[in-house]
Design a protein around this motif. Structure first.
Motif, short mmCIF file in Angstrom:
data_model
loop_
_atom_site.label_atom_id
_atom_site.label_comp_id
_atom_site.label_asym_id
_atom_site.label_seq_id
_atom_site.Cartn_x
_atom_site.Cartn_y
_atom_site.Cartn_z
N SER A 24 44.07 29.15 39.08
CA SER A 24 43.06 28.35 38.39
C SER A 24 42.01 29.26 37.75
N PRO A 25 41.38 28.80 36.66
CA PRO A 25 40.42 29.65 35.93
C PRO A 25 39.04 29.74 36.58
N ASN A 26 38.86 29.16 37.78
CA ASN A 26 37.52 29.14 38.38
C ASN A 26 37.29 30.32 39.34
N CYS A 27 37.70 31.51 38.91
CA CYS A 27 37.56 32.71 39.72
C CYS A 27 37.48 33.92 38.80
N VAL A 28 36.62 34.89 39.15
CA VAL A 28 36.61 36.17 38.44
C VAL A 28 36.70 37.28 39.49
N SER A 29 37.34 38.39 39.11
CA SER A 29 37.47 39.53 40.01
C SER A 29 37.54 40.82 39.21
N SER A 30 36.82 41.83 39.68
CA SER A 30 36.86 43.12 39.00
C SER A 30 38.17 43.85 39.29
N GLN A 31 38.97 43.34 40.21
CA GLN A 31 40.26 43.96 40.51
C GLN A 31 41.42 43.19 39.90
N SER A 32 41.11 42.18 39.09
CA SER A 32 42.15 41.40 38.44
C SER A 32 42.55 42.06 37.12
N ALA A 33 43.83 42.00 36.79
CA ALA A 33 44.31 42.65 35.56
C ALA A 33 44.37 41.68 34.38
N ASP A 34 44.40 40.37 34.64
CA ASP A 34 44.53 39.43 33.52
C ASP A 34 43.17 39.05 32.94
N THR A 35 43.16 38.73 31.65
CA THR A 35 41.90 38.50 30.93
C THR A 35 41.14 37.26 31.40
N VAL A 36 41.85 36.27 31.92
CA VAL A 36 41.18 35.05 32.39
C VAL A 36 40.25 35.36 33.56
N HIS A 37 40.69 36.21 34.46
CA HIS A 37 39.95 36.47 35.69
C HIS A 37 39.19 37.80 35.69
N GLN A 38 39.50 38.70 34.79
CA GLN A 38 38.94 40.06 34.81
C GLN A 38 37.45 40.07 34.50
N ILE A 39 36.70 40.87 35.26
CA ILE A 39 35.28 41.11 35.00
C ILE A 39 34.99 42.54 35.45
N ALA A 40 34.06 43.20 34.79
CA ALA A 40 33.76 44.59 35.14
C ALA A 40 33.03 44.66 36.49
#
Length: 133
Positions: A24-40
């Motif tokens: 689901s798009p309701n998550c962000v992670s700096s360790q995620s590789a995909d653009t939907v979830h990726q954050i610095a």
């Protein structure tokens, strides 16, 4: 709280990684590789102890926030929305070797978060950078 949901049991750091985001798009992670979830991640040039202390100060300055678990390189906090009492699980993991603090912010319930998790991390990052400069 009606919309608090149950605290996830997959949180924490395993092999230097925070839990992966769900589909689901309701998550962000700096360790995620995909653009939907990726954050610095947060970056720091202070000592790790000072960086984690500054981060804790920032977290505690935000409304409706409760730190659930903390260690020398990890903080887990719950953020509750004002209106409906939705709870988001937010984790921070300090990677000493890279001088970054990895972040993961995820809603417990629902699909879309209307960008709330991403905005929260950007706000935390901004306040953290002000404290750390």
């Amino acid at each position: 709280m009606v919309f608090a949901g149950k605290r996830p049991n997959n949180l924490g750091v395993r092999d230097g990684k925070l839990a992966a985001c769900p589909n689901s798009p309701n998550c962000v992670s700096s360790q995620s590789a995909d653009t939907v979830h990726q954050i610095a991640p947060l970056t720091f040039s202070l000592t790790p102890q000072q960086a984690i202390a500054n981060l804790k100060t920032v977290i505690q300055s935000l409304p409706r926030t409760k730190i659930i678990n903390e260690g020398e390189d990890y903080i887990y906090a719950e953020f509750t929305s004002a209106l409906m009492g939705f709870v988001d699980d937010v984790e921070f993991y300090l990677d000493n070797n890279a001088n970054v603090i990895h972040v993961r912010s995820a809603s417990r319930l629902g699909q879309s978060d209307l960008g709330v998790n991403r905005q929260r991390i950007e706000t935390i990052k901004s306040k953290f950078n002000e404290l750390s400069s």
